[in-house]
Design a protein around this motif. Sequence first.
Motif, PDB file in Angstrom:
ATOM      1  N   ILE B  78      10.650  70.051   2.575  1.00 16.59           N
ATOM      2  CA  ILE B  78      10.610  70.983   1.446  1.00 16.59           C
ATOM      3  C   ILE B  78       9.705  72.162   1.763  1.00 16.59           C
ATOM      4  O   ILE B  78      10.067  73.326   1.602  1.00 16.59           O
ATOM      5  CB  ILE B  78      10.114  70.271   0.170  1.00 16.59           C
ATOM      6  N   VAL B  79       8.502  71.838   2.224  1.00 16.07           N
ATOM      7  CA  VAL B  79       7.554  72.907   2.552  1.00 16.07           C
ATOM      8  C   VAL B  79       8.137  73.805   3.631  1.00 16.07           C
ATOM      9  O   VAL B  79       8.095  75.034   3.530  1.00 16.07           O
ATOM     10  CB  VAL B  79       6.208  72.305   3.009  1.00 16.07           C
ATOM     11  N   ALA B  80       8.709  73.190   4.673  1.00 12.30           N
ATOM     12  CA  ALA B  80       9.229  73.976   5.792  1.00 12.30           C
ATOM     13  C   ALA B  80      10.326  74.923   5.323  1.00 12.30           C
ATOM     14  O   ALA B  80      10.379  76.086   5.734  1.00 12.30           O
ATOM     15  CB  ALA B  80       9.758  73.036   6.877  1.00 12.30           C
ATOM     16  N   PHE B  81      11.194  74.433   4.457  1.00  7.71           N
ATOM     17  CA  PHE B  81      12.277  75.273   3.966  1.00  7.71           C
ATOM     18  C   PHE B  81      11.733  76.521   3.286  1.00  7.71           C
ATOM     19  O   PHE B  81      12.107  77.651   3.604  1.00  7.71           O
ATOM     20  CB  PHE B  81      13.133  74.468   3.002  1.00  7.71           C
ATOM     21  N   TRP B  82      10.797  76.303   2.339  1.00  3.92           N
ATOM     22  CA  TRP B  82      10.303  77.456   1.591  1.00  3.92           C
ATOM     23  C   TRP B  82       9.489  78.399   2.454  1.00  3.92           C
ATOM     24  O   TRP B  82       9.563  79.618   2.311  1.00  3.92           O
ATOM     25  CB  TRP B  82       9.473  76.972   0.393  1.00  3.92           C
ATOM     26  N   VAL B  83       8.716  77.820   3.351  1.00  2.83           N
ATOM     27  CA  VAL B  83       7.914  78.675   4.226  1.00  2.83           C
ATOM     28  C   VAL B  83       8.829  79.551   5.074  1.00  2.83           C
ATOM     29  O   VAL B  83       8.590  80.746   5.239  1.00  2.83           O
ATOM     30  CB  VAL B  83       6.988  77.821   5.124  1.00  2.83           C
ATOM     31  N   THR B  84       9.885  78.939   5.610  1.00  2.00           N
ATOM     32  CA  THR B  84      10.806  79.706   6.437  1.00  2.00           C
ATOM     33  C   THR B  84      11.434  80.843   5.643  1.00  2.00           C
ATOM     34  O   THR B  84      11.437  81.997   6.084  1.00  2.00           O
ATOM     35  CB  THR B  84      11.914  78.791   6.988  1.00  2.00           C
ATOM     36  N   VAL B  85      11.942  80.510   4.459  1.00  2.00           N
ATOM     37  CA  VAL B  85      12.596  81.542   3.659  1.00  2.00           C
ATOM     38  C   VAL B  85      11.624  82.675   3.322  1.00  2.00           C
ATOM     39  O   VAL B  85      11.873  83.852   3.580  1.00  2.00           O
ATOM     40  CB  VAL B  85      13.150  80.916   2.360  1.00  2.00           C
ATOM     41  N   LEU B  86      10.474  82.309   2.779  1.00  3.87           N
ATOM     42  CA  LEU B  86       9.509  83.323   2.358  1.00  3.87           C
ATOM     43  C   LEU B  86       9.033  84.177   3.515  1.00  3.87           C
ATOM     44  O   LEU B  86       9.024  85.404   3.443  1.00  3.87           O
ATOM     45  CB  LEU B  86       8.299  82.644   1.697  1.00  3.87           C
ATOM     46  N   SER B  87       8.639  83.519   4.592  1.00  3.68           N
ATOM     47  CA  SER B  87       8.053  84.304   5.680  1.00  3.68           C
ATOM     48  C   SER B  87       9.110  85.178   6.342  1.00  3.68           C
ATOM     49  O   SER B  87       8.808  86.297   6.769  1.00  3.68           O
ATOM     50  CB  SER B  87       7.378  83.392   6.711  1.00  3.68           C
ATOM     51  N   SER B 210       5.812  75.458  10.630  1.00  6.76           N
ATOM     52  CA  SER B 210       5.578  74.732   9.392  1.00  6.76           C
ATOM     53  C   SER B 210       5.658  73.226   9.588  1.00  6.76           C
ATOM     54  O   SER B 210       4.857  72.474   9.050  1.00  6.76           O
ATOM     55  CB  SER B 210       6.593  75.180   8.349  1.00  6.76           C
ATOM     56  N   LEU B 211       6.634  72.790  10.373  1.00  6.93           N
ATOM     57  CA  LEU B 211       6.816  71.348  10.532  1.00  6.93           C
ATOM     58  C   LEU B 211       5.627  70.691  11.207  1.00  6.93           C
ATOM     59  O   LEU B 211       5.325  69.534  10.950  1.00  6.93           O
ATOM     60  CB  LEU B 211       8.092  71.071  11.337  1.00  6.93           C
ATOM     61  N   ASP B 212       4.959  71.412  12.097  1.00 11.95           N
ATOM     62  CA  ASP B 212       3.860  70.793  12.812  1.00 11.95           C
ATOM     63  C   ASP B 212       2.494  71.242  12.295  1.00 11.95           C
ATOM     64  O   ASP B 212       1.465  70.852  12.829  1.00 11.95           O
ATOM     65  CB  ASP B 212       3.966  71.114  14.314  1.00 11.95           C
TER      66      ASP B 212
END
Lengths: 308, 299, 377
Positions: B78-87, B210-212
């Motif tokens: 979940i975090v990775a998805f949003w971080v990717t989209v936002l960044s 984000s994943l790591d």
Amino acid sequence: MTVASYARDAGGGPGETEPRRADVKKERRDWRQFVGFVPAAILFGVFFIAPLCLIVVYSFWITKNYELIPDFTTANYKTILTTGTYVRTFGKTVLIALLATVAALALAFPFCYWLVRYVPKRLQRVGLLLVILPFWTSYLLRVYAWVAILGDKGAINSMLKALGLTKDPIRLFLYDNPGVFIVLVYLYFPFAALTLYASLERFDWRLLHAAVDLGATPMRAIANTLLPQMRLALVTAGIFVFIPILGEYLAPSAIGGTHGVMMGNLVANFFSGYLLPLGSAASVLIAMVITIVLIVFRRSLDTKEIYV
Amino acid sequence: MSDDLQAVNPRARLFRIILSFYGVGIYIFLFAPIAVMILLSFNTSRVVGFPMAGFTTDWYLRLANDTVILKALEKSLIVAFWVTVLSTVIGTMAAFPLVRANIKNRGGVRVFITLPIMMPGLLIGVAILVLATNVLHIQPSLYTAIIGQTVLATPFVILVVSSRLEALDRNMERAAADLGANGLQRIVFVVLPLIYPGIIAGALIALTLSLDEFIVTNFIIGADQTLPIYIYNQLKFGITPEVNALATLMLLGTLAVAGVTLGALRLVKVLASVGGRRPGGSVVTKKPNRLEEPASAEV
Amino acid sequence: MSRISEVKLSRRSFVGGALMLGAASPFLLSACGKAEEAGGGGGSGGGGGTVNWLTWSDHYSQDQLAKVADTTKITGQPKLFSDNADALLQIKQTGSQFDQVSGDALWVKKYMDEGLIEPFDLAEIKSSSQLFPMATKFEFLNDPKGALGYPFSWSTVQIYYNPDKVKTPPTSWESLTDPMYKGLIVAENIPTDLMAIAGIATGAKGSPYAQTPDQISSSSGFLNALKPNVVKLASQNNEIVTMMASGEAAIGISNLGTDVRVKDAGGPELKSAYPPEGTIGFIDSEMIVAKGANKALVKPFLDAMQQSEWIVANFTTNWRPLFNQKAAEALTADPKTADNAKRLFMTDPDKALQMTLKGPAQDQQAYTEAFNKVFGA
């Protein structure tokens, strides 16, 4: 821009006193070109600059019994800069970072040279991928795996014992500074390798031939034609290794034991004990060193040189 | 290339052999800890060390039943998805003014943009935590973690996209302008298609980061756990081969995705070169006349 | 920092990158979908929920959490910490995210003073009837408004050593600073407690947790002398056990039962030395966080977790005494565990009150600063 507009914008001829409509229009349009910065500015402003400013502010405050008390004192900085332990840790951190940087560059350069010159082009990509592959495993596990290699029952000691070379385990590296050094070089080697590769790949190897034709030995040819051109890349690679190491605290905490402590550990200890002012002061000092290094070497951040 | 050097100087051959050994040696150095990690995931004993007490796949089986890990994985994704989209969005938007706007001190802005990457994660994590709890009075949570990671990821997106943008040939846009496209249309229909590989690369970097990501996340995520935080807890508080098994699986998973992708990429390349031009400006085909061949073959 | 590397690849894997994202997205979405199912299933399975629990790793086991989740539909979600000070800070900063927190004896009062926990009626938790009666009467766990914590376990801190590697056994705290023990000692990384031990070692009058500045500086001196002998400051007892089992440390400053745990982990037979200067110890308990979002679930959760079968299992894994009387009786009845139960005071909880209990320092800041000055580099 068409030729006509170019001529228009190039500047007025004699007799032009008022700003022309085109210029006024351009000034009004000026702010629009920065629109793209807005979300980033908000993000960085609120969640990067503001927190850091808060830390700077806190570095001048004091704590009493878990309560932060606003104040204006340089006592925290004084403590950090005068306490033997802290100064030693800071110095040691910078030293280890420098040594690790030099080691990483020294290891990476011949490796990249080999990759670019002696490995077939198709395989070079695979070779690079293999360098990056470790990044696809968890960073934490890569660090802790070294415990399994350097420890008393680790791979090295077990092998030495099995070969009959030693009876007792050699406690050379684990839980001390050399171990931290090795792990840091290991962790940041790929950064150096990739940066150097990108630059080495664009080098015109015919210059080497020319040098050799003119009578230089291979070593001299490399030294006089290749290295000067690589200088920028070497500096950039150095920065990408040196600066992150300054802030490292996981690797020293896992591998360093009580003697391999680095500045990051100190800061972490301060913060977890809610000694915010001291921790902030220490952080500000580290951040200052980093910013100075970045400003001094800002040319190496020019992306055009490295990434394209 | 290197061969003629050998003709000139026989020592070059020796040099080459030594370097090759060195290169392989470096790979061994790089992969030793990973090999150890994978090996120990099969160890029957919980104590980290050699010689291994025995060989077992128990730890892998225990992973499947571990709800804590699955929950951590869910949170990580979940975090990775949003971080990717936002960044990616924020970073791409910021890349344009960085490259094209009239900035007096572009180098300075560049340094500023790289600052979040260069500052120790520890510092950023604590700073955001302190800001959140003391000033904004919001609790650390998944949302703060997403924002924190976005701060770390966006500079990379900006750097990658801006480098791609800088290398872009502006004539395409001028042509579009001449044909009547306005600013927005030029960006959407000309520039973005030309730089999308850079955007994708930036998004990928954000995703991997984000994943790591552990350090910043650990400070500002509150009670939730992402996978790296879970791994850290396990490592710090009781090393079990289960964690090694988890890491091995993660590695295999990434390799699988990469392998599938490269395979699919090959497929797309073949299809694209048969079908026509690909966006990206240049057509990367070995035989420029390939477009005509299928037609003639059919005829 | 796995990030910068990928940047250099951008030239090479443009389209590959696009496809990777494409390939990853169905994986992402399906994982989210699966997770939603799992989460939804657990939640909608009738009146259950999650208890977010800040605790030590020896307060639970995975099996226990799974079984309790099955029977009560309440899933315990533990997050680990090493130091009470750290935990207090986390609870302070995270507001409503944690519902239950474990803490040592005198720290409970600090939690209460800061308004972080709320008192409860011990009788509402049925398993409390299994506790030793004296355990329910600890004055630091009780408040006019109710119980502040559910008593769980206790232990003294003593010196364990490997007789094979340590020829001259340590005889006191002071003796540990002898250079012959260089690089052999492992202790838990708890600044407050290490300073307290240092206070005891240097003969500080009064409570080791309320040292005067003079006492603090002699404690610092002790720690300075001890430092070369300490190979690592471990995050939790587990790490001490693994290090002593693998031989990386030969002396451990650790809780009761470490010798049994080390033996279980395949390590050598340890001996213990009880320092004549005295020592500290802990009594820990489970507290309910006042602002916890799911705090209502803590009582039924505790009821299930604190049943004697689980306490028995906990003892046979961690080998330090707990306050569950029913479990103590079960352990003494079983010939396999009777010896250890007796030796490790499972049947003798009164010993717990004879220790100097762990707690916050009066001047926490001074303690942390003094500790950092020694172990900072």
